[in-house]
Scaffold this motif. Structure first.
Motif, PDB file in Angstrom:
ATOM      1  N   HIS A   1     -84.489  27.073  14.147  1.00  9.46           N
ATOM      2  CA  HIS A   1     -85.764  26.687  13.566  1.00  9.46           C
ATOM      3  C   HIS A   1     -85.734  26.711  12.039  1.00  9.46           C
ATOM      4  CE1 HIS A   1     -89.969  26.207  12.895  1.00  9.46           C
ATOM      5  NE2 HIS A   1     -90.086  27.401  12.353  1.00  9.46           N
ATOM      6  N   THR A   2     -84.906  27.585  11.472  1.00  6.39           N
ATOM      7  CA  THR A   2     -84.818  27.681  10.007  1.00  6.39           C
ATOM      8  C   THR A   2     -84.353  26.364   9.390  1.00  6.39           C
ATOM      9  OG1 THR A   2     -82.696  28.723  10.394  1.00  6.39           O
ATOM     10  CG2 THR A   2     -84.471  30.160   9.732  1.00  6.39           C
ATOM     11  N   ASN A   3     -83.788  25.480  10.191  1.00 10.94           N
ATOM     12  CA  ASN A   3     -83.317  24.194   9.669  1.00 10.94           C
ATOM     13  C   ASN A   3     -84.302  23.060   9.913  1.00 10.94           C
ATOM     14  OD1 ASN A   3     -80.935  25.971  10.278  1.00 10.94           O
ATOM     15  ND2 ASN A   3     -79.911  24.342   9.161  1.00 10.94           N
ATOM     16  N   GLN A   4     -85.461  23.381  10.464  1.00  9.79           N
ATOM     17  CA  GLN A   4     -86.418  22.316  10.762  1.00  9.79           C
ATOM     18  C   GLN A   4     -87.037  21.737   9.501  1.00  9.79           C
ATOM     19  OE1 GLN A   4     -89.184  23.024  14.007  1.00  9.79           O
ATOM     20  NE2 GLN A   4     -90.793  22.045  12.812  1.00  9.79           N
ATOM     21  N   VAL A   5     -87.073  20.411   9.458  1.00  9.09           N
ATOM     22  CA  VAL A   5     -87.693  19.701   8.340  1.00  9.09           C
ATOM     23  C   VAL A   5     -89.022  19.137   8.808  1.00  9.09           C
ATOM     24  CG1 VAL A   5     -87.498  17.677   6.828  1.00  9.09           C
ATOM     25  CG2 VAL A   5     -85.483  19.095   7.296  1.00  9.09           C
ATOM     26  N   GLY A   6     -90.073  19.320   8.015  1.00 15.38           N
ATOM     27  CA  GLY A   6     -91.340  18.700   8.362  1.00 15.38           C
ATOM     28  C   GLY A   6     -92.526  19.589   8.096  1.00 15.38           C
ATOM     29  N   GLN A   7     -93.627  19.146   8.635  1.00 13.34           N
ATOM     30  CA  GLN A   7     -94.902  19.809   8.393  1.00 13.34           C
ATOM     31  C   GLN A   7     -94.869  21.296   8.705  1.00 13.34           C
ATOM     32  OE1 GLN A   7     -98.395  17.650   9.855  1.00 13.34           O
ATOM     33  NE2 GLN A   7     -98.890  19.536  10.905  1.00 13.34           N
ATOM     34  N   THR A   8     -94.237  21.657   9.811  1.00  9.31           N
ATOM     35  CA  THR A   8     -94.172  23.074  10.143  1.00  9.31           C
ATOM     36  C   THR A   8     -92.773  23.633   9.900  1.00  9.31           C
ATOM     37  OG1 THR A   8     -93.956  22.368  12.425  1.00  9.31           O
ATOM     38  CG2 THR A   8     -96.091  23.187  11.762  1.00  9.31           C
ATOM     39  N   GLY A   9     -91.982  22.903   9.173  1.00  9.56           N
ATOM     40  CA  GLY A   9     -90.664  23.393   8.794  1.00  9.56           C
ATOM     41  C   GLY A   9     -90.555  23.358   7.278  1.00  9.56           C
ATOM     42  N   LYS A  10     -89.354  23.027   6.795  1.00  7.30           N
ATOM     43  CA  LYS A  10     -89.144  22.998   5.353  1.00  7.30           C
ATOM     44  C   LYS A  10     -89.552  21.650   4.765  1.00  7.30           C
ATOM     45  CE  LYS A  10     -86.960  26.959   5.163  1.00  7.30           C
ATOM     46  NZ  LYS A  10     -85.679  27.239   5.824  1.00  7.30           N
ATOM     47  N   THR A  11     -89.951  21.677   3.513  1.00  9.86           N
ATOM     48  CA  THR A  11     -90.144  20.446   2.765  1.00  9.86           C
ATOM     49  C   THR A  11     -88.906  20.261   1.908  1.00  9.86           C
ATOM     50  OG1 THR A  11     -92.502  20.779   2.695  1.00  9.86           O
ATOM     51  CG2 THR A  11     -91.591  19.263   1.091  1.00  9.86           C
ATOM     52  N   VAL A  12     -88.254  19.131   2.037  1.00  9.35           N
ATOM     53  CA  VAL A  12     -87.054  18.891   1.243  1.00  9.35           C
ATOM     54  C   VAL A  12     -87.261  17.648   0.390  1.00  9.35           C
ATOM     55  CG1 VAL A  12     -85.555  19.987   2.942  1.00  9.35           C
ATOM     56  CG2 VAL A  12     -85.892  17.513   3.025  1.00  9.35           C
ATOM     57  N   SER A  13     -86.568  17.627  -0.722  1.00  8.56           N
ATOM     58  CA  SER A  13     -86.714  16.520  -1.649  1.00  8.56           C
ATOM     59  C   SER A  13     -85.365  16.206  -2.295  1.00  8.56           C
ATOM     60  CB  SER A  13     -87.749  16.950  -2.696  1.00  8.56           C
ATOM     61  OG  SER A  13     -88.302  15.867  -3.330  1.00  8.56           O
ATOM     62  N   PRO A  14     -84.351  15.972  -1.473  1.00  3.91           N
ATOM     63  CA  PRO A  14     -83.000  15.809  -2.014  1.00  3.91           C
ATOM     64  C   PRO A  14     -82.786  14.427  -2.643  1.00  3.91           C
ATOM     65  CG  PRO A  14     -82.954  15.449   0.341  1.00  3.91           C
ATOM     66  CD  PRO A  14     -84.363  15.826  -0.010  1.00  3.91           C
ATOM     67  N   GLN A  15     -81.630  14.251  -3.257  1.00  2.00           N
ATOM     68  CA  GLN A  15     -81.241  12.938  -3.772  1.00  2.00           C
ATOM     69  C   GLN A  15     -81.048  11.961  -2.617  1.00  2.00           C
ATOM     70  OE1 GLN A  15     -81.119  12.243  -7.023  1.00  2.00           O
ATOM     71  NE2 GLN A  15     -81.713  14.364  -7.407  1.00  2.00           N
ATOM     72  N   LEU A  16     -80.467  12.471  -1.528  1.00  2.00           N
ATOM     73  CA  LEU A  16     -80.198  11.615  -0.372  1.00  2.00           C
ATOM     74  C   LEU A  16     -80.591  12.330   0.917  1.00  2.00           C
ATOM     75  CD1 LEU A  16     -78.820   9.159   1.067  1.00  2.00           C
ATOM     76  CD2 LEU A  16     -76.672  10.431   0.921  1.00  2.00           C
ATOM     77  N   TYR A  17     -81.410  11.670   1.735  1.00  2.00           N
ATOM     78  CA  TYR A  17     -81.783  12.214   3.039  1.00  2.00           C
ATOM     79  C   TYR A  17     -81.310  11.251   4.116  1.00  2.00           C
ATOM     80  CZ  TYR A  17     -84.531  14.453   6.718  1.00  2.00           C
ATOM     81  OH  TYR A  17     -84.910  15.123   7.861  1.00  2.00           O
ATOM     82  N   MET A  18     -80.556  11.754   5.087  1.00  2.00           N
ATOM     83  CA  MET A  18     -80.082  10.914   6.181  1.00  2.00           C
ATOM     84  C   MET A  18     -80.714  11.387   7.480  1.00  2.00           C
ATOM     85  SD  MET A  18     -76.056  10.615   5.213  1.00  2.00           S
ATOM     86  CE  MET A  18     -75.804   9.106   6.104  1.00  2.00           C
ATOM     87  N   ALA A  19     -81.461  10.500   8.138  1.00  4.94           N
ATOM     88  CA  ALA A  19     -82.115  10.845   9.406  1.00  4.94           C
ATOM     89  C   ALA A  19     -81.338  10.190  10.536  1.00  4.94           C
ATOM     90  CB  ALA A  19     -83.555  10.355   9.402  1.00  4.94           C
ATOM     91  N   VAL A  20     -80.797  10.999  11.414  1.00  2.00           N
ATOM     92  CA  VAL A  20     -79.964  10.487  12.502  1.00  2.00           C
ATOM     93  C   VAL A  20     -80.636  10.790  13.845  1.00  2.00           C
ATOM     94  CG1 VAL A  20     -77.678  10.581  13.578  1.00  2.00           C
ATOM     95  CG2 VAL A  20     -77.903  10.940  11.096  1.00  2.00           C
TER      96      VAL A  20
END
Ligand SMILES: Cc1cc2nc3c(=O)[nH]c(=O)nc-3n(C[C@H](O)[C@H](O)[C@H](O)COP(=O)(O)OP(=O)(O)OC[C@H]3O[C@@H](n4cnc5c(N)ncnc54)[C@H](O)[C@@H]3O)c2cc1C
Ligand SMILES: Nc1ncnc2c1ncn2[C@@H]1O[C@H](COP(=O)(O)O)[C@@H](O)[C@H]1O
Lengths: 317, 264
Positions: free
Chosen positions: A241-260
């Motif tokens: 869960h510590t790696n979850q991205v999103g509303q109830t997870g982390k907010t990330v703002s990297p240079q590059l985001y890859m959604a697979v």
């Protein structure tokens, strides 16, 4: 020049990258003073000087690390009272935001969270509603307390010779109520931290099974990236869960985001929409994630990802 | 044990969220409202704690507290139909425009009118997304702060939680009274039953104005807020990206893109 306090976020003294970003940002607004709280200052000292701290406040009394949040707000409030800084900048981590909140109450000040930039006059830029609206906000009461998201400012060294001031703290009863009995690490180390990473590779339900996250990890490792996951993937127990991205997870703002293999549900987008460049691999051409991408591949991730990983390795060789 | 759950009504996740152009606050009237999703977990946790204690012969009540416009009654009803015993609604036109500083003050005053051992909140609201209120309330009340809980255990006079961290969790313990905030991994919120929905209509709901709660008008609303939104604008629309169908060379096409953008 006006003094701007920067709270150092660190692990056993080693500052996190966001600290250097905040020192760089503080330099554009005034004279940065780093505030170091907890153990391990020797590990931080040179780095804080390298990134331009003009002064360092050190509160290193033994048991500050043994309690939750409140002591840090108390130390900061004490420094705010004696130094009357122009503003206090704090990393926008869960703990950082809580410290900021308590400090705001203690000093009767306005608090702004999740700033992505700060300009003259301490005007904070925020990106709200999942990145749909850009806001400018100001603190009109007390000392501006602003938490700033990681990756908002590129860190630039500006070596100097900071003065040091030891801060002696006597903690109130209220600050020592919540005792930390144990710290448990669940995450395997080695990869950069999600919120700090320049590149994030995330996997979703499309992976079909936990063991297939090895595809994501391999790709991430060729890029030096952090690994993220959608809620569908963490709910299924495929990734922590510590790696979850999103509303109830982390907010990330990297240079590059890859959604697979991620559909791009609104709750997921809320945590990654402000990424600079967005790339997706999904077999469904109608997946909403494609509305966000700079580059998208419609195809089966089990074919595309291994080929991509191999190509990257080839080009790096 | 008496538990207060703070719940907030927020614009529906799927609604287009807006700021009103005249006073730059979240438009709450023109959109469908729902209970902040994370607060459902807070209500559920409060109910579970109460149920576990009453199975051991303990007593106590779960009270829902919300601050918000008239419309927020919908959210109160939902919490009551899930099983909360009673509700307090802090509602006054003077509260409009309150930021975190003002909201935490107003809620702490309202909490002063309700007997409580535990205050439970969601970790974050989906509209403001600040996740500061629980810590600010603990500070104002002088209560223990037990936030980001993924597990809560109530002992005699103390509460122990597992606090979610970046790398795992911390085990934290503190004396009651305590302010607890919960993450969504903590439980699975129940759906209100038909019986629950009917029963909710008869449960006590107290409405508080500023005066009822002893709140000074200067400390809430725009006057009492420490922050001000000076300007806002819709993010410029993103230029449509390039989308390519995999013809057996998707991976290498993507690698080309990454190379061209200097990521490799
Ligand atoms: C209160 C609340 C909070 C939430 N918070 C979060 C949050 O913080 N983070 C989050 O991520 N979600 C969150 N969600 C859940 C969110 O609504 C979605 O359910 C979730 O993001 C979906 O995850 P997914 O995209 O992996 O799965 P799906 O929606 O099932 O999408 C899987 C995608 O993979 C594609 N796919 C399948 N197989 C392949 C293949 N072989 N090759 C290529 N593509 C393939 C499919 O076409 C599909 O688009 C939240 C929901 C609620 C109600
Ligand atoms: N107006 C309100 N009334 C009651 N509870 C609130 C209100 N605003 C925030 N909260 C509570 O505080 C939590 C955190 O909110 P925030 O700090 O705004 O992200 C929410 O999940 C709610 O439980």
């Amino acid at each position: 020049m006006a003094e701007v306090l920067v709270l150092v976020e660190h692990v056993d003294g080693a500052p996190k990258k966001v600290t250097y970003e905040l020192l760089t940002l503080a330099r554009s607004l005034g004279e940065p003073s780093a505030v170091f709280i907890g153990n391990g200052f020797d590990n931080a000292k040179d780095k804080l000087a390298e990134y331009g701290a003009a002064k360092i406040y050190v509160a290193g009394d033994g048991d500050l690390d043994g309690y939750l949040v409140a002591p840090k707000a108390e130390v900061l409030a004490q420094i705010v009272a004696s130094a009357s800084p122009a503003a206090v900048l704090i990393p926008s981590s869960p703990e950082g935001k809580e410290i900021a909140g308590r400090l705001a109450v203690k000093t009767d000040s306005g608090v702004i969270t999740d700033a992505v930039g700060i300009t003259d006059g301490f005007v904070a830029q925020q990106s709200i509603f999942g990145g749909a609206i850009n806001v400018q906000a100001k603190v009109g009461k007390g000392t501006p307390i602003i938490t700033v998201r990681p990756n908002s400012t590129p860190p630039e060294p500006a070596p100097g010779q900071p003065t040091e001031e030891q801060v002696s703290v006597s903690l109130s009863d209220a600050a020592t109520k919540a005792k930390i009995l144990d710290r448990v690490t669940e995450k395997k180390g080695g990869r950069p931290e999600l919120t700090e990473a320049a590149i994030v590779v995330s996997g979703g339900r499309g992976l079909g099974a936990g063991e297939n996250f090895s595809l994501i990890e391999k790709l991430a490792d060729t890029l030096g990236a952090a690994v993220g996951a959608s809620r569908a993937a963490t709910d299924a127990g495929w990734y922590p869960h510590t790696n979850q991205v999103g509303q109830t997870g982390k907010t990330v703002s990297p240079q590059l985001y890859m959604a697979v293999g991620i559909s791009g549900a609104i709750q997921h987008r809320a945590g990654m929409q402000t990424s600079k460049t967005i790339v997706a691999i999904n077999k469904d051409p109608e997946a909403p994630i494609f509305e966000l991408v700079d580059f998208g591949i419609v195809g089966d991730l089990f074919n595309v990802v291994p080929q991509l990983t191999e190509e990257i390795e080839k080009r790096k060789a | 044990m008496n538990i207060v759950v703070c719940v907030k009504q927020v614009p529906d996740t799927w609604a287009e969220k807006k700021l009103s152009p005249d006073d730059k606050t979240v438009d709450r009237v023109g959109v469908d409202g729902v209970m902040n999703e994370l607060d459902e977990y807070a209500v559920e946790e409060a109910l579970r704690i109460k149920e576990a204690l009453s199975a051991q012969g303990g007593g106590g009540e779960v009270t829902v507290l919300t601050m918000g416009p008239d419309k927020s009654v919908e959210t109160i009803r939902k919490a009551l139909s899930m099983g909360a015993d009673k509700a307090v609604h802090l509602v006054d036109p003077a509260l409009h425009g309150s930021d975190a500083l003002a909201t935490s003050y107003a809620l702490s005053k309202a909490l002063g009118t309700i007997e409580h051992d535990l205050v439970i909140l969601g970790v974050e609201s989906t509209d403001a997304r600040m996740s500061v209120l629980p810590a600010m309330l603990a500070e104002r009340l002088g209560a223990s702060q037990l936030t980001f809980a993924r597990k809560v255990e109530v002992g005699t006079g103390t509460v122990k939680i597992e606090r979610q961290t970046d790398s795992g969790y911390d085990v934290v313990e503190a004396p009651i009274p305590a302010v607890v905030s919960v993450v969504e991994k903590i439980n699975e919120p129940r759906y209100p039953s038909f019986k629950g929905i009917m029963a909710a209509k008869k449960k006590p709901l107290t409405t508080l104005t500023l005066a009822d709660a002893g709140i000074e008008a200067d400390n809430v609303g725009f006057a009492g807020s420490g922050t001000e939104v000076t300007d806002f604008a819709a993010r410029p629309p993103k230029q449509a990206g390039q989308i390519v169908k995999d013809e057996g060379d998707g991976g290498s096409k993507l690698a080309d893109f990454l190379a061209q953008q200097k990521f490799i």
